[in-house]
Design a protein around this motif. Structure first.
Motif, PDB file in Angstrom:
ATOM      1  N   ARG A 109      40.421  39.617  52.628  1.00 30.37           N
ATOM      2  CA  ARG A 109      41.758  39.422  52.045  1.00 30.37           C
ATOM      3  C   ARG A 109      42.063  39.491  50.450  1.00 30.37           C
ATOM      4  O   ARG A 109      42.698  40.013  49.929  1.00 30.37           O
ATOM      5  CB  ARG A 109      42.444  38.183  52.648  1.00 30.37           C
ATOM      6  CG  ARG A 109      42.901  38.438  54.185  1.00 30.37           C
ATOM      7  CD  ARG A 109      43.958  37.455  54.619  1.00 30.37           C
ATOM      8  NE  ARG A 109      43.305  35.913  54.587  1.00 30.37           N
ATOM      9  CZ  ARG A 109      42.651  35.607  55.528  1.00 30.37           C
ATOM     10  NH1 ARG A 109      42.086  36.236  56.613  1.00 30.37           N
ATOM     11  NH2 ARG A 109      41.996  34.145  55.649  1.00 30.37           N
ATOM     12  N   LEU A 110      41.049  38.931  50.209  1.00 30.52           N
ATOM     13  CA  LEU A 110      40.710  38.548  48.585  1.00 30.52           C
ATOM     14  C   LEU A 110      40.401  39.994  47.906  1.00 30.52           C
ATOM     15  O   LEU A 110      41.128  40.522  47.004  1.00 30.52           O
ATOM     16  CB  LEU A 110      39.619  37.678  47.955  1.00 30.52           C
ATOM     17  CG  LEU A 110      39.913  36.415  48.267  1.00 30.52           C
ATOM     18  CD1 LEU A 110      38.840  35.452  47.948  1.00 30.52           C
ATOM     19  CD2 LEU A 110      41.319  35.810  47.425  1.00 30.52           C
ATOM     20  N   LYS A 111      39.647  40.798  48.646  1.00 31.40           N
ATOM     21  CA  LYS A 111      39.216  42.146  48.010  1.00 31.40           C
ATOM     22  C   LYS A 111      40.365  43.008  48.298  1.00 31.40           C
ATOM     23  O   LYS A 111      40.744  43.923  47.350  1.00 31.40           O
ATOM     24  CB  LYS A 111      38.097  42.566  48.875  1.00 31.40           C
ATOM     25  CG  LYS A 111      37.538  43.965  48.612  1.00 31.40           C
ATOM     26  CD  LYS A 111      36.542  44.592  49.331  1.00 31.40           C
ATOM     27  CE  LYS A 111      35.870  46.069  48.713  1.00 31.40           C
ATOM     28  NZ  LYS A 111      34.696  46.226  49.548  1.00 31.40           N
ATOM     29  N   GLY A 112      41.465  42.943  49.264  1.00 29.50           N
ATOM     30  CA  GLY A 112      42.515  43.930  49.386  1.00 29.50           C
ATOM     31  C   GLY A 112      43.529  43.527  48.431  1.00 29.50           C
ATOM     32  O   GLY A 112      44.189  44.358  47.914  1.00 29.50           O
ATOM     33  N   ARG A 113      43.584  42.152  47.949  1.00 30.73           N
ATOM     34  CA  ARG A 113      44.508  41.738  46.958  1.00 30.73           C
ATOM     35  C   ARG A 113      44.221  42.348  45.757  1.00 30.73           C
ATOM     36  O   ARG A 113      44.942  42.580  44.888  1.00 30.73           O
ATOM     37  CB  ARG A 113      44.815  40.166  47.015  1.00 30.73           C
ATOM     38  CG  ARG A 113      45.725  39.725  46.176  1.00 30.73           C
ATOM     39  CD  ARG A 113      45.748  38.155  46.128  1.00 30.73           C
ATOM     40  NE  ARG A 113      44.403  37.744  45.246  1.00 30.73           N
ATOM     41  CZ  ARG A 113      44.025  36.647  45.023  1.00 30.73           C
ATOM     42  NH1 ARG A 113      44.769  35.779  45.754  1.00 30.73           N
ATOM     43  NH2 ARG A 113      43.113  36.032  44.306  1.00 30.73           N
ATOM     44  N   ASP A 114      42.956  42.111  45.327  1.00 27.02           N
ATOM     45  CA  ASP A 114      42.380  42.650  44.129  1.00 27.02           C
ATOM     46  C   ASP A 114      42.354  44.003  43.787  1.00 27.02           C
ATOM     47  O   ASP A 114      42.537  44.526  42.492  1.00 27.02           O
ATOM     48  CB  ASP A 114      40.854  42.280  43.925  1.00 27.02           C
ATOM     49  CG  ASP A 114      40.356  40.597  43.797  1.00 27.02           C
ATOM     50  OD1 ASP A 114      41.425  39.972  43.574  1.00 27.02           O
ATOM     51  OD2 ASP A 114      39.528  40.269  44.170  1.00 27.02           O
ATOM     52  N   HIS A 115      42.497  44.868  44.988  1.00 27.82           N
ATOM     53  CA  HIS A 115      42.680  46.303  44.824  1.00 27.82           C
ATOM     54  C   HIS A 115      44.157  46.712  44.898  1.00 27.82           C
ATOM     55  O   HIS A 115      44.367  47.868  44.933  1.00 27.82           O
ATOM     56  CB  HIS A 115      41.755  47.124  45.883  1.00 27.82           C
ATOM     57  CG  HIS A 115      40.357  46.929  45.533  1.00 27.82           C
ATOM     58  ND1 HIS A 115      39.787  47.552  44.600  1.00 27.82           N
ATOM     59  CD2 HIS A 115      39.417  46.000  46.043  1.00 27.82           C
ATOM     60  CE1 HIS A 115      38.349  47.501  44.601  1.00 27.82           C
ATOM     61  NE2 HIS A 115      38.112  46.371  45.529  1.00 27.82           N
ATOM     62  N   ALA A 116      44.901  46.053  44.897  1.00 23.97           N
ATOM     63  CA  ALA A 116      46.301  46.108  45.240  1.00 23.97           C
ATOM     64  C   ALA A 116      46.938  46.302  44.018  1.00 23.97           C
ATOM     65  O   ALA A 116      46.648  45.951  42.858  1.00 23.97           O
ATOM     66  CB  ALA A 116      47.299  45.026  46.094  1.00 23.97           C
TER      67      ALA A 116
END
Length: 116
Positions: A109-116
């Protein structure tokens, strides 16, 4: 002007602190990765090295010894020729897998948020 120290409103951790105790069990570089790699079943030393490419043989050997000493994994000498050694999670090690899975889920989830 000095800042006023605020009161911590978090509940006091139980004595001894179980979080600290649990983290000590899985502490050390690559320890969580070793546990993660063993979740699917027993693995030999070189298989674990292949599972965790950046780990050195020395660090893996140290981590395996530490995790065995903490009761997280077992070391089983196989009656083969030449003898081989397999490492497997103990019941305690298996109990740690859902906690590691939860950490992995948060990481995604953090990785997805960082790439958003």
């Amino acid at each position: 002007m000095a800042l006023k120290v605020r009161k911590n409103h978090s509940p006091e951790p139980p004595e001894p602190c179980m979080l600290t105790h649990c983290m000590a069990v899985i502490s050390g570089a690559w320890a969580a990765n070793v546990i993660w790699s063993l979740r699917g079943g027993p693995r030999r030393f070189n298989e674990l090295r292949g599972d965790i490419p950046p780990i050195s043989a020395k660090v893996l050997s140290t981590r395996l010894s530490e995790l065995e000493g903490r009761g997280v994994l077992s070391r089983n000498v196989q009656p083969t020729s030449p003898p081989s050694v397999e490492y497997a999670l103990t019941d305690l090690g298996a109990e740690l897998v859902p906690a590691l899975q939860a950490i992995v889920d948060v990481g995604h989830r953090l990785k997805g948020r960082d790439h958003a």
